[in-house]
Design an enzyme around this catalytic site. Structure first.
Site, PDB file in Angstrom:
ATOM      1  N   TYR A 293       0.659  -1.426  -0.002  1.00  0.00           N
ATOM      2  CA  TYR A 293      -0.064   0.310   0.221  1.00  0.00           C
ATOM      3  C   TYR A 293       0.873   1.516   0.120  1.00  0.00           C
ATOM      4  CZ  TYR A 293      -3.489  -3.836   1.765  1.00  0.00           C
ATOM      5  OH  TYR A 293      -4.386  -4.072   1.579  1.00  0.00           O
TER       6      TYR A 293
ATOM      7  N   HIS B 224      -0.401 -11.951   1.666  1.00  0.00           N
ATOM      8  CA  HIS B 224      -0.945 -11.267   0.692  1.00  0.00           C
ATOM      9  C   HIS B 224      -1.741 -11.921  -0.798  1.00  0.00           C
ATOM     10  CE1 HIS B 224      -1.846  -6.768  -0.015  1.00  0.00           C
ATOM     11  NE2 HIS B 224      -3.032  -7.429  -0.091  1.00  0.00           N
TER      12      HIS B 224
END
Length: 202
Positions: A68, A142
């Site tokens: 991110y 992830h």
């Protein structure tokens, strides 16, 4: 049980995850949109205020990832939530190739997956620094890397837990990776509820 932090009234119930009793608020705050994906990064001061307000209202579960930004979201949480260290839980994730030699920002287009043991260890070291902690509260994969045996991923994470760099681990957050990890009962966890809050410009 009090649902507040520092004596301030809270409005949220608590949940205990797994047999190791990792306690979090029933409502968590997904922080991706503060730095990534949903338009340009938001104002740092404003997002810091939002994070503080969330804690004051009883939120103790915050979700981020190295991808991110990349990295900017972990930096934001590490600085903004430092005053509440030990009273909140921050979950972060590994699994993407963010090597700086790809481009100056750490990626070119959509990053590829990378869960090689050396990459996992490198990702965790970076997350520890950015989050300003000695141990990651909760770690996810992830995305699944089809080129790395899942046993190698699990073994690497187990080493990080034994080294004290990770407190708890969950199977990956993508549908393909759920249920692939088998850890001892003392480390097993179940996600009861995961809520992401998107931050939009006014």
């Amino acid at each position: 049980m009090s649902n507040s932090i520092q004596g301030k009234p809270g409005i949220l119930q608590k949940r205990s995850l797994g047999k190791n009793k990792l306690e979090v608020s029933a409502l968590g705050l997904g922080c991706m949109g503060m730095s990534f994906s949903y338009g340009p990064p938001k104002d740092k001061k404003e997002m810091t205020g939002l994070l503080h307000a969330a804690v004051e209202r009883g939120v103790t579960f915050f979700d981020t990832a190295e991808v991110y930004g990349p990295f900017a979201n972990e930096d934001l949480l590490g600085e903004a939530l430092a005053p509440y260290r030990g009273k909140i839980v921050i979950a972060t994730k590994f699994g993407f190739d963010l090597s700086p030699d790809l481009d100056p920002h750490g990626k070119r287009g959509a990053p590829g997956v990378n869960s090689r043991p050396e990459q996992i260890k490198r990702a965790v070291e970076g997350s520890l620094k950015r989050l300003q902690v000695e141990s990651i509260d909760l770690l996810y994969q992830h995305r699944v890397d089809p080129n790395v045996p899942i046993e190698d991923v699990a073994g690497t994470v187990r080493e990080l837990i034994q080294a004290g760099k990770v407190t708890s681990h969950l199977p990956g957050c993508s549908r393909k990776s759920r249920g692939l990890f088998q850890f001892p009962a003392r480390r097993s966890l179940t996600v009861l509820k995961r809520t992401s809050v998107r931050c939009r410009s006014k």
